[in-house]
Design a protein around this motif. Structure first.
Motif, PDB file in Angstrom:
ATOM      1  N   ASP A   1      22.554  -9.632  -2.957  1.00 22.82           N
ATOM      2  CA  ASP A   1      23.206 -10.084  -4.196  1.00 22.82           C
ATOM      3  C   ASP A   1      23.228  -8.913  -5.168  1.00 22.82           C
ATOM      4  O   ASP A   1      22.189  -8.458  -5.627  1.00 22.82           O
ATOM      5  N   GLY A   2      24.406  -8.417  -5.496  1.00 25.88           N
ATOM      6  CA  GLY A   2      24.512  -7.258  -6.376  1.00 25.88           C
ATOM      7  C   GLY A   2      24.339  -7.576  -7.839  1.00 25.88           C
ATOM      8  O   GLY A   2      24.353  -6.680  -8.682  1.00 25.88           O
ATOM      9  N   ALA A   3      24.154  -8.860  -8.168  1.00 25.85           N
ATOM     10  CA  ALA A   3      24.012  -9.244  -9.573  1.00 25.85           C
ATOM     11  C   ALA A   3      22.586  -9.026 -10.061  1.00 25.85           C
ATOM     12  O   ALA A   3      21.644  -8.946  -9.274  1.00 25.85           O
ATOM     13  N   SER A   4      22.437  -8.929 -11.378  1.00 26.10           N
ATOM     14  CA  SER A   4      21.105  -8.840 -11.977  1.00 26.10           C
ATOM     15  C   SER A   4      20.668 -10.234 -12.408  1.00 26.10           C
ATOM     16  O   SER A   4      21.491 -11.078 -12.795  1.00 26.10           O
TER      17      SER A   4
ATOM     18  N   VAL B   1      17.398  -7.262  -9.104  1.00 27.21           N
ATOM     19  CA  VAL B   1      18.527  -7.378  -8.182  1.00 27.21           C
ATOM     20  C   VAL B   1      17.951  -7.724  -6.818  1.00 27.21           C
ATOM     21  O   VAL B   1      17.119  -6.979  -6.279  1.00 27.21           O
TER      22      VAL B   1
ATOM     23  N   PRO C   1      27.916  -7.894 -11.089  1.00 28.44           N
ATOM     24  CA  PRO C   1      27.983  -6.433 -11.241  1.00 28.44           C
ATOM     25  C   PRO C   1      29.174  -5.947 -12.051  1.00 28.44           C
ATOM     26  O   PRO C   1      29.097  -4.891 -12.685  1.00 28.44           O
ATOM     27  N   TRP C   2      30.302  -6.668 -12.045  1.00 29.40           N
ATOM     28  CA  TRP C   2      31.461  -6.193 -12.799  1.00 29.40           C
ATOM     29  C   TRP C   2      31.275  -6.312 -14.312  1.00 29.40           C
ATOM     30  O   TRP C   2      32.120  -5.872 -15.077  1.00 29.40           O
TER      31      TRP C   2
END
Length: 206
Positions: A63-66, A59, A15-16
């Motif tokens: 898990d906040g990632a793509s 998403v 996410p960052w």
């Protein structure tokens, strides 16, 4: 020598990195994963060439990632059969040289190098294959080794031996005069038994 290989992979973007352009983040992640790595039966990956297609990103819960399925082309080092390459001699031993040398050839026990006994009208001249010399060779064969991690066998699990297993190289260019396993990649056989092949110094004209 270098080829473009079409590949597909799912890339995770934390996410960052969402503030960056998606293509830039994906390119960085693909190069982190593949650059300087050997893909079995493909070759040594060098760098990303381009991204040809991006599928929908997802998403997942917890898990906040793509996660994006990516179609892309990668530059890979994979010489063709019969291609002529230039490398360096990494080492010599009686076991490390086979039939593809210039003939007649002999192993010099004192110097621990192979020697081509080059015949001229003036007589024979010994041409030494010294370590670190540049050499031109023709690719005649290749071999990939699957080095994926595997679980220990029952015998290994019960063994009290501290000896570490030998690490095999997944893909290495190895001309026939090199000591087998001297380079950190896999095994590709080479021939120098043709005019113009062998040490570059042999064919240098003064």
């Amino acid at each position: 020598m270098f080829v473009l290989v079409e590949m597909v992979d799912t890339v995770r973007i934390p996410p960052w990195q969402f503030e960056r352009k998606l293509n830039d983040s994906i390119a960085e992640e693909l190069n982190k994963k593949l650059a300087n790595k050997v893909v079995y039966n493909v070759g040594l990956c060098i760098c990303l060439f381009d991204i040809t297609k991006l599928e929908d990103a997802y998403v997942f819960p917890g898990d906040g990632a793509s996660h994006t399925k990516v179609h892309f082309r990668y530059v890979v080092f994979h010489p063709f059969l019969d291609e002529i390459l230039i490398g360096k001699i990494k080492g010599c031993s009686p076991e490390g040289v086979h039939e593809s040398l210039q003939q007649p050839a002999k192993f010099d026990e004192a110097e621990q190098v192979w020697v081509w006994e080059y015949e001229t009208e003036e007589g024979a001249h010994d041409l030494y294959m010294d370590t670190s010399e540049e050499i031109r060779f023709r690719v005649v064969d290749e071999s990939f080794v699957d080095t994926s991690p595997t679980g220990p066998s029952s015998a290994e699990a019960t063994s009290s031996s501290e000896e570490l297993p030998r690490k095999e190289a997944p893909y290495t260019l190895v001309p026939c005069l090199w000591v087998k396993g001297a380079c950190p990649l896999s095994t590709r056989q080479g021939s120098i038994s043709e005019p113009g092949l062998g040490l570059l110094s042999w064919w240098t004209s003064n």
